[in-house]
Design a protein around this motif. Structure first.
Motif, PDB file in Angstrom:
ATOM      1  N   GLY A  92      20.404  38.250   5.933  1.00  9.59           N
ATOM      2  CA  GLY A  92      19.692  39.228   6.776  1.00  9.59           C
ATOM      3  C   GLY A  92      19.170  40.253   5.935  1.00  9.59           C
ATOM      4  O   GLY A  92      19.095  40.151   4.834  1.00  9.59           O
ATOM      5  N   GLU A 103      20.977  41.079  14.242  1.00  8.93           N
ATOM      6  CA  GLU A 103      19.911  41.790  13.469  1.00  8.93           C
ATOM      7  C   GLU A 103      19.071  42.851  14.103  1.00  8.93           C
ATOM      8  O   GLU A 103      17.994  42.908  14.053  1.00  8.93           O
ATOM      9  CB  GLU A 103      18.930  40.524  12.977  1.00  8.93           C
ATOM     10  N   ARG A 108      17.176  34.652  15.626  1.00  6.86           N
ATOM     11  CA  ARG A 108      16.872  35.509  14.452  1.00  6.86           C
ATOM     12  C   ARG A 108      15.041  35.309  14.265  1.00  6.86           C
ATOM     13  O   ARG A 108      14.189  36.316  13.820  1.00  6.86           O
ATOM     14  CB  ARG A 108      17.463  35.195  13.439  1.00  6.86           C
TER      15      ARG A 108
END
Length: 846
Positions: A46, A101, A452
């Motif tokens: 991430g 995220e 994501r």
């Protein structure tokens, strides 16, 4: 050709274990000096969130970054900027990442915001207590946070939906801990968060039930770091000693003196885990990997570094590179380790020989024939562990080569790995910047990866991956539509309503066409419409809702949008009774009564089913609502009937009379209901009279609620004969009904003298046979005989027989000369003596 995989390997534990450093990205000049920033890294490849550290001085003449102290900058692992936003509130205490995220930013007043990668956020609070005493520190994990307040108590928040904070056990601190860490609930057997506090020379463990002093003596500890699986703790004390112990403090697993690292300068920056087997200790420009037996590997960097613990390694950012350091996986080690004789290594060697047309390939396959299936599986797994597509292809080719010699082998793993590697290679590309490993991808799932990508607005790639993996594209299309609505918001924000409407039509058409084109016909338009409404585009929301097939999804949003009539219309059209009731009850609660009824009344035939359902509900549950509805709709007859229904249930005389009078009023207002109005008037007069009668009887006799006939009867039974006559007169009771009623009542009280007097008062309108029959029925045969003589002559003989007066039977038949009747009745006589008398009498007749 790419470098051989072993090029980046380094041995530990006397060559039994190997670690490798894989350069993920070159980020030369893309990131600012990491040493000047507070950084939070997101796991699973991430992004990084960075905020200027105000405690660090900026050198004179050095350029100040554009993102200064009040701003947070978010970068991908490849150094590409993803987000920049300003912070206007009070001082930030901590920020960190959620599993999906999103960036959580907590300030000293206990306010925390959750930002997505587009800069939109939701704001929540830790409560009034945290606001009053302040927050001094916090630890943010993927599914919650633990905050340390100014009163040195610990508050836990579970989830990111604004849940109420829960206070953990009181550790009894007098000063903030030197360092601390947490193990998330999902890594604990108890399924509760566990907090480790460095206090003086020991560690306190705190959960929701208790605070325990683990009685260590090597402290104080400047760094406390739990392993990714939560089973181990790395503790660095002020003396520079690194201790590795089990998280239950039962086992001491390793000890390492960081002061003995010759090239280390300054203080330790970070203590992070490399998977669950080794620990990374960082200094400026240096990262040292410490193994289970205190052996080390050193990695040099240019400038300051930042390390992020991963489940299968550690990601390290330097000034110019982003690296992944991890333990070489078993399958990779088995194939590429120099001198390896494992079946997988032999299979890979066989494939290389086959590629070079060498006869050794066949000999190699023969030598591992019993273990060939396992060797194929290892090659497939090793392909997943490699970063370079060149080696991925070679390992998969070796696996395919081995499969050709197997009679039965399920190709599913091979196919899945090929698909997975295509996906991983796509998202690892620097423009995407998500350096997922195969292990991380397997743990987090493909749907998580797609989520994501959509959060970064990379909808095309997310859609391609969804299609490639045969996953539903609904999530991607829904997010794309929401993003499309946001992007077009500014272009349709003018004051011209026509242009705004045209813009809404265009966006709606674009979204619908795209869904049909890409097979997203099952996407809920209601969710997208809700997003349009949230950003102030009510017209677009309404147009999108027209394409929603499920009324149960349409209606709640329409209610939220205050589109009350449309919501009710959609509910009625759906034919779902429960949904109609849901809308009606919602509107009744949120609208004024007048507005609510007007909405239904103005709907005409379209909303007639809703009107009927409302009446059914109100009749059973809320009579006041039904009364108000009838009144507002000018339904006089229904209002009158409702008043009568309520009157029938009332016990209080005054209230009942009032209800009947109300019914009379409603009936009188309808010219076609004059008869009913008259009846109600008489009914109210009767009830008033009955009240008087009960007063005259001192409450000993119940009159209230009786009919006119029953009232007359009750008067006669209780000696109120004049009252009975007056009621007959006042309420125009027919003579026949009155005579029957009085006959029955006088018989019941055995007032035979009064009955006789009544029978002679005037000519009976019912005749006298009813007197005889009623008296016989009640067992008064003797009294009945006196009335037979007044009956019609043809019936007297039968009536005498019914009264058991047989001699009178014979006399009556003889007087009338009716021998046939005498013979008929003789057969009915009760004994032979009477029968002989009647027979002799018959014989005397001609």
């Amino acid at each position: 050709m790419s470098e051989h995989p072993t090029t980046s390997w380094q041995a530990m534990q006397n060559g039994t274990v190997f670690y490798r450093r894989q350069q993920l990205y070159s980020i030369m000049g893309k990131l600012p000096d990491l040493g000047d920033y507070i950084i939070a890294g997101c796991r699973y490849g991430g992004p990084l969130a960075m905020m200027r550290d105000n405690t660090k001085l900026i050198a004179v003449g050095r350029a100040t970054p554009a993102h200064a102290k009040s701003q947070i900058q978010v970068y991908s692992s490849a150094g590409e900027g993803l987000l920049l936003f300003s912070w206007e509130n009070s001082r930030i205490i901590r920020f960190g990442w959620t599993l999906d995220e999103r960036l959580v930013v907590l300030n000293e007043e206990g306010i925390y915001r959750i930002y997505d990668l587009q800069g939109d956020y939701q704001q929540y609070s830790l409560g009034s207590e945290a606001s009053e005493v302040g927050v001094v520190d916090a630890r943010i994990y993927e599914n919650g946070l633990v905050a340390l307040t100014g009163s040195l108590t610990l508050l836990e928040v579970k989830g990111w939906d604004g849940a109420r904070p829960m206070t953990l056990a009181n550790p009894g601190l007098s000063d903030p801990p030197l360092s601390w860490a947490i193990i998330p609930p999902d890594l604990n057997i108890s399924r509760h968060v566990e907090v480790f506090l460095s206090v003086e020379n020991t560690i306190y463990t705190v959960d929701n039930l208790e605070s325990v002093d683990q009685r260590l003596s090597q402290g104080p500890f400047t760094h406390v770091s739990p392993s990714p699986n939560g089973k181990s703790l790395a503790l660095l004390n002020a003396a520079g000693t690194l201790l590795v112990i089990s998280s239950d403090f039962q086992r001491h697993m390793a000890e390492f003196d960081t002061l003995n690292v010759p090239s280390a300068q300054g203080n330790v920056k970070q203590v992070e885990w490399c998977g669950n087997d080794a620990i990374v200790v960082t200094w400026d420009s240096l990262a040292v990997l410490v193994g289970p037996f205190a052996d080390t590997l050193q990695y040099l960097y240019v400038g300051n570094t930042f390390a992020i613990t991963e489940t299968d390694g550690v990601r390290i950012f330097g000034a110019d590179v982003c690296d992944l350091i991890q333990k070489v996986p078993a399958s990779t080690l088995a194939i590429f380790r120099p001198g390896s004789t494992s079946p997988a290594a032999i299979l890979f060697d066989a494939w290389e020989n086959f590629s070079q047309r060498s006869p050794k390939a066949h000999e190699n396959i023969k030598s591992i024939r019993p273990e060939l299936a396992a060797a194929v599986d290892r090659c497939i797994d090793a392909a997943g562990q490699e970063w370079e597509p060149y080696w991925q292809r070679r390992l998969l080719s070796a696996a395919k080569f081995g499969q050709g010699f197997l009679d039965l082998h399920n190709p599913t793993d091979f196919i899945n790995m090929g698909q997975t590697l295509k996906v991983l290679n796509a998202v690892r590309f620097y423009e995407i910047g998500i350096p997922l490993t195969y292990a991380q991808y397997s743990y987090t799932s493909p749907t998580h990866l797609i989520s994501r990508l959509t959060s970064r607005n990379m909808h095309f790639l997310a859609l391609r991956i969804s299609t490639y993996l045969s996953l539903k594209s609904d999530v991607v299309l829904k997010h794309w539509a929401s993003a499309k609505i946001l992007r077009t918001r500014s272009t349709t924000g003018g004051t011209d309503k026509d242009s705004e409407s045209n813009g809404d039509d265009e966006v709606c058409r674009l979204i619908v066409d795209k869904f049909k084109q890409l097979g997203g016909v099952e996407v809920s338009y209601a969710e997208i419409a809700k997003r349009a409404w949230e950003v102030g585009r009510t017209g677009l929301a309404t147009k999108l809702l027209d394409h929603e097939k499920r009324a149960s999804d349409q209606v709640p949003l329409l209610l939220s949008m205050k589109e009350d009539r449309l919501a009710l219309q959609k509910a009625v059209d759906s034919g779902d009774t429960d949904l109609v009731y849901q809308v009606l009850l919602h509107l009744h609660k949120h609208l004024t009564l007048g507005s609510f009824f007007r909405l239904i009344e103005d709907g005409g035939e379209q909303l007639a089913p809703a009107s009927r359902l409302l009446q059914v509900y109100a009749r059973e549950q809320d009579r006041d609502m039904l009364r108000d509805f009838y009144y507002s709709d000018d339904r006089r007859v229904e209002s009158a009937v409702l008043a009568l229904e309520e009157a029938s249930r009332m016990k209080d005389p005054a209230a009942r009379i009032a209800a009947v009078k109300s019914a009379q009023k409603f009936f009188s207002e309808d010219k076609d209901r004059s008869f009913e109005a008259k009846m109600m008037d008489e009914s109210s007069r009767l009830l008033g009279l009955q009240q008087q009668l009960e007063g005259e009887a001192d409450g000993k006799v119940v009159f209230f609620g009786l009919s006119v006939t029953e009232t007359i009867r009750a008067c006669i039974l209780n000696g109120m004969l004049k009252r009975a006559d007056k009621i007959k007169s006042d309420f125009k009771v027919p003579d026949k009904r009155f005579w029957y009623t009085k006959l029955d009542a006088l018989t019941e009280v055995r007032d035979f003298e009064g009955l006789d007097t009544f029978s002679k008062s005037k000519r009976s309108p019912i005749g006298y046979e009813p007197f005889v029959r009623h008296l016989i029925e009640k067992g008064h045969n003797k009294e009945a005989v006196t009335y037979v003589a007044r009956c019609d002559p043809p019936k007297r003989a039968d009536l005498y027989a019914d009264c058991d007066e047989w001699r009178m039977v014979g006399k009556e038949c003889k007087e009338r000369g009716d021998k046939a009747k005498l013979e008929e009745l003789r057969k009915r006589c009760p004994n032979s003596l009477i029968a002989r008398e009647l027979e002799q009498l018959a014989m005397s007749m001609k």
